[in-house]
Design an enzyme around this catalytic site. Structure first.
Site, short mmCIF file in Angstrom:
data_model
loop_
_atom_site.label_atom_id
_atom_site.label_comp_id
_atom_site.label_asym_id
_atom_site.label_seq_id
_atom_site.Cartn_x
_atom_site.Cartn_y
_atom_site.Cartn_z
N ASP A 38 1.00 -1.26 -0.12
CA ASP A 38 -0.10 -0.08 -0.12
C ASP A 38 0.83 1.22 0.24
O ASP A 38 2.06 1.13 1.10
CB ASP A 38 -0.66 0.07 1.70
CG ASP A 38 -2.15 1.06 0.97
OD1 ASP A 38 -3.31 0.36 1.22
OD2 ASP A 38 -1.85 2.20 0.49
N ASN B 179 -4.04 6.65 0.25
CA ASN B 179 -5.71 7.02 0.37
C ASN B 179 -5.78 6.23 1.16
O ASN B 179 -7.23 5.63 1.70
CB ASN B 179 -6.75 7.07 -0.77
CG ASN B 179 -8.35 7.26 -0.62
OD1 ASN B 179 -8.68 8.46 0.18
ND2 ASN B 179 -9.08 6.54 -1.39
N ASP C 141 5.02 1.76 -4.24
CA ASP C 141 4.00 2.57 -5.59
C ASP C 141 4.00 1.67 -6.55
O ASP C 141 5.15 1.58 -7.48
CB ASP C 141 4.42 3.97 -5.77
CG ASP C 141 4.04 4.96 -6.82
OD1 ASP C 141 2.78 3.97 -7.30
OD2 ASP C 141 4.34 5.76 -7.29
N SER D 57 -16.37 -2.48 -10.79
CA SER D 57 -17.32 -2.29 -9.88
C SER D 57 -18.78 -2.77 -11.44
O SER D 57 -19.05 -3.07 -11.75
CB SER D 57 -16.92 -1.17 -10.54
OG SER D 57 -18.30 -0.49 -9.80
N TYR E 27 -13.05 6.77 -14.13
CA TYR E 27 -12.95 6.18 -13.15
C TYR E 27 -13.26 5.00 -13.56
O TYR E 27 -13.05 3.59 -13.01
CB TYR E 27 -13.27 6.15 -11.62
CG TYR E 27 -13.69 5.29 -10.90
CD1 TYR E 27 -13.09 4.63 -10.43
CD2 TYR E 27 -15.29 4.40 -11.32
CE1 TYR E 27 -12.92 3.37 -9.13
CE2 TYR E 27 -15.44 3.38 -9.88
CZ TYR E 27 -14.37 3.37 -9.73
OH TYR E 27 -14.79 1.85 -8.45
N LYS F 218 -11.73 0.52 -14.51
CA LYS F 218 -12.55 -1.04 -14.35
C LYS F 218 -12.70 -2.03 -15.91
O LYS F 218 -12.51 -3.19 -15.73
CB LYS F 218 -13.38 -0.62 -13.68
CG LYS F 218 -13.46 0.35 -12.09
CD LYS F 218 -12.01 -0.59 -11.25
CE LYS F 218 -12.02 -0.34 -10.03
NZ LYS F 218 -10.72 -1.10 -9.32
N TYR G 8 -17.97 -5.02 -7.97
CA TYR G 8 -18.86 -4.88 -6.59
C TYR G 8 -20.45 -4.79 -7.32
O TYR G 8 -19.93 -3.33 -7.62
CB TYR G 8 -17.66 -4.38 -5.27
CG TYR G 8 -16.34 -4.72 -5.25
CD1 TYR G 8 -16.05 -5.96 -5.33
CD2 TYR G 8 -15.62 -3.91 -4.90
CE1 TYR G 8 -15.01 -6.68 -5.33
CE2 TYR G 8 -14.20 -4.15 -4.60
CZ TYR G 8 -13.78 -5.92 -4.50
OH TYR G 8 -13.06 -6.20 -4.80
N ASN H 151 -19.60 9.51 -1.00
CA ASN H 151 -20.53 8.19 -1.38
C ASN H 151 -21.65 8.71 -0.46
O ASN H 151 -21.38 9.07 0.75
CB ASN H 151 -19.28 7.17 -0.78
CG ASN H 151 -18.99 6.55 -2.45
OD1 ASN H 151 -17.16 6.78 -1.41
ND2 ASN H 151 -19.62 6.45 -3.14
N VAL I 227 -30.00 14.84 -0.63
CA VAL I 227 -30.35 13.31 -1.17
C VAL I 227 -30.73 13.83 -2.69
O VAL I 227 -31.41 14.76 -2.70
CB VAL I 227 -31.53 13.20 -0.48
CG1 VAL I 227 -32.51 11.71 -1.64
CG2 VAL I 227 -31.79 12.36 0.41
N ASP J 170 -25.34 9.74 -12.55
CA ASP J 170 -25.77 8.74 -11.72
C ASP J 170 -27.18 7.84 -11.95
O ASP J 170 -27.62 9.05 -12.98
CB ASP J 170 -26.50 9.48 -10.14
CG ASP J 170 -25.70 9.24 -9.52
OD1 ASP J 170 -24.49 8.47 -8.92
OD2 ASP J 170 -26.10 9.89 -8.22
C1 UD1 Z 1 -20.38 4.98 -6.49
C2 UD1 Z 1 -20.01 5.65 -8.14
C3 UD1 Z 1 -19.43 3.84 -9.01
C4 UD1 Z 1 -18.32 3.25 -7.87
C5 UD1 Z 1 -18.81 3.82 -5.99
C6 UD1 Z 1 -17.80 3.04 -5.10
C7 UD1 Z 1 -21.11 7.29 -9.14
C8 UD1 Z 1 -21.81 7.85 -9.98
N1 UD1 Z 1 -20.79 5.67 -8.44
O1 UD1 Z 1 -21.27 5.07 -6.44
O2 UD1 Z 1 -18.72 4.03 -10.03
O3 UD1 Z 1 -18.06 2.37 -8.12
O4 UD1 Z 1 -19.83 4.65 -5.90
O5 UD1 Z 1 -18.41 3.42 -4.47
O6 UD1 Z 1 -20.50 8.48 -8.23
N2 UD1 Z 1 -26.19 9.78 -2.62
C9 UD1 Z 1 -26.80 10.93 -2.06
N3 UD1 Z 1 -26.03 11.99 -1.60
C10 UD1 Z 1 -24.58 11.66 -0.85
C11 UD1 Z 1 -24.08 10.78 -1.56
C12 UD1 Z 1 -24.61 9.69 -2.18
O7 UD1 Z 1 -28.03 11.00 -2.51
O8 UD1 Z 1 -24.67 12.54 -0.54
C13 UD1 Z 1 -27.11 9.13 -3.33
C14 UD1 Z 1 -26.90 8.82 -4.76
O9 UD1 Z 1 -27.27 9.59 -5.61
C15 UD1 Z 1 -26.73 7.14 -5.03
C16 UD1 Z 1 -26.63 6.42 -3.69
O10 UD1 Z 1 -26.79 6.98 -2.53
O11 UD1 Z 1 -28.60 7.45 -5.48
C17 UD1 Z 1 -25.23 5.67 -3.52
O12 UD1 Z 1 -24.39 7.01 -4.15
P1 UD1 Z 1 -22.73 6.45 -3.40
O13 UD1 Z 1 -22.10 6.10 -2.29
O14 UD1 Z 1 -22.12 7.05 -3.98
O15 UD1 Z 1 -22.66 5.26 -4.61
P2 UD1 Z 1 -22.88 5.15 -6.43
O16 UD1 Z 1 -23.21 6.12 -7.30
O17 UD1 Z 1 -23.66 4.19 -6.64
#
Ligand code: UD1
Length: 338
Positions: free
Chosen positions: A34, A38, A61, A127, A152, A156, A179, A201, A219, A300
């Site tokens: 590692d 991050n 690295d 992914s 990104y 993959k 995943y 996320n 949201v 999204d």
């Molecule tokens: C994201 C990536 C995906 C990656 C994964 C890794 C995008 C478009 N996709 O997935 O390629 O493999 O992370 O973990 O970024 N949400 C909210 N508010 C927030 C954050 C998220 O409403 O502050 C919603 C999003 O719109 C989504 C859901 O929560 O509907 C999940 O979001 P997130 O955790 O970022 O994952 P993905 O977007 O599915």
């Protein structure tokens, strides 16, 4: 013959660290690479705190080809689980070269050294992003690969293609695990997700908002064509996900794979909307979450959840933990952070 070690690249990251724990529990001798780009070195202590085993760790690295070769000269490796990669979707749009270099060069150098040292087993972190918005739900491994939404996501897809070509040409056996949305933390509270800066996320943003670190959760959109209008994902507990890697690794080591390159969806098979996640979180944490509905986030998709029957059958693996347990563990982890 003396058994080799399992190399876990990115082994101090979120999924990597949980996988190291499961490997050690199964008696594998693990060596971690590692570069700490991050994560934090303290994760190593967290792993040892759970298993009582100090994992061998090399700060390296993977973009340094010479050092990767030297590593393989010095260690007898039986299999590789390759997590090391950059994963922020938004950043990848701004810095595509960083993503192609980090995620692709490192894979190429790793495969080159593996080939030179006759290491033939690799598990690759892929992914569900490769499916984009799938036409049919739940998503099977046969769903078409869609044009990547981000550099990104593209790394993959390219990673899978590279592995397909390399496995076809030589002795390599590869498994790509696709995943769905990994969340949660180890039940011991000793390892979990460590997002640097503002989380992108959903779950880390939720737990940080509940902890008062963030004012309010946004949201992203309530006008999706779903029951409550918010987007649907398949949230999988990171410990279940980690276990899938052990099953895939054993399959390769035991020569049970049915082709040189295999793909498996790793999820729970159950979709949850953003509002369902919030409600479930409020229930397990007994806290009201401050949130507001805002516009959709660009890129999204509406809904993604896995058909996991192939992994259930071939890997003899099944997710055992549900959304409540995953969110409760994420919350316990959050409470332990300073
Ligand atoms: C994201 C990536 C995906 C990656 C994964 C890794 C995008 C478009 N996709 O997935 O390629 O493999 O992370 O973990 O970024 N949400 C909210 N508010 C927030 C954050 C998220 O409403 O502050 C919603 C999003 O719109 C989504 C859901 O929560 O509907 C999940 O979001 P997130 O955790 O970022 O994952 P993905 O977007 O599915």
């Amino acid at each position: 013959m003396e058994k080799g070690k399992i190399l876990v690249t990115g082994g101090l990251g979120f999924i990597g660290s949980h996988t190291v724990v499961e490997l050690q529990k199964e008696g594998f001798d693990v060596v971690i690479i590692d570069d700490l780009s991050n994560t934090r070195i303290e994760v190593l202590e967290g792993i040892e705190g759970i298993t009582g085993i100090q994992a061998e760790y090399v700060n390296l690295d993977l973009k340094n080809k010479v050092q990767v070769q030297a590593f393989f000269d010095q260690h007898k490796i039986e299999g590789v689980i390759h997590f090391a990669a950059s994963k922020a979707v938004g950043e990848s749009v701004e810095k595509p070269l960083k993503y192609y270099e980090n995620n692709i060069s490192s894979l190429l150098y790793l495969l080159d050294s593996m080939n030179d040292h006759k290491v033939t087993n690799i598990i690759f972190s892929s992914s569900c992003t490769v499916y984009g918005q799938a036409d049919e739900l739940p998503i099977t491994e046969n769903a078409p690969i869609k044009l990547a939404e981000s550099p990104y996501g593209n790394t993959k897809q390219i990673g899978e293609e590279v592995l397909k070509d390399v496995s076809k040409a030589g002795d390599l056996n590869a498994v790509a695990l696709r995943y769905f949305n990994p969340i949660g933390a180890h039940s011991s509270g000793q390892i979990g997700e460590l997002p640097l800066g503002v989380p992108q996320n959903l779950i880390p943003f939720v737990t940080q908002t509940a902890a008062g670190i963030r004012k309010e959760l946004s949201v992203f959109g309530d006008d999706y064509p779903t029951d409550d209008g918010t987007a649907i994902r398949d949230y999988i507990h990171v410990v279940d996900l980690a276990k899938a890697h052990i099953c895939a690794l054993k399959r390769l080591i035991d020569g049970k794979n049915k082709s040189k390159m295999e793909f498996f969806n790793i999820g729970t098979g159950k979709g949850s909307s953003v509002l369902e996640v919030i409600k479930t979180f409020e229930k397990v944490s007994k806290k009201d979450l401050n949130y507001k509905i805002v516009a959709r986030r660009e890129g999204d998709i509406t809904a993604a959840y896995a058909d996991t029957s192939l992994a259930n059958k071939e890997l003899n693996w099944k997710a055992e933990l549900g959304l409540e347990e995953a969110l409760a563990s994420a919350w316990q982890w959050q409470l332990k952070q300073k």
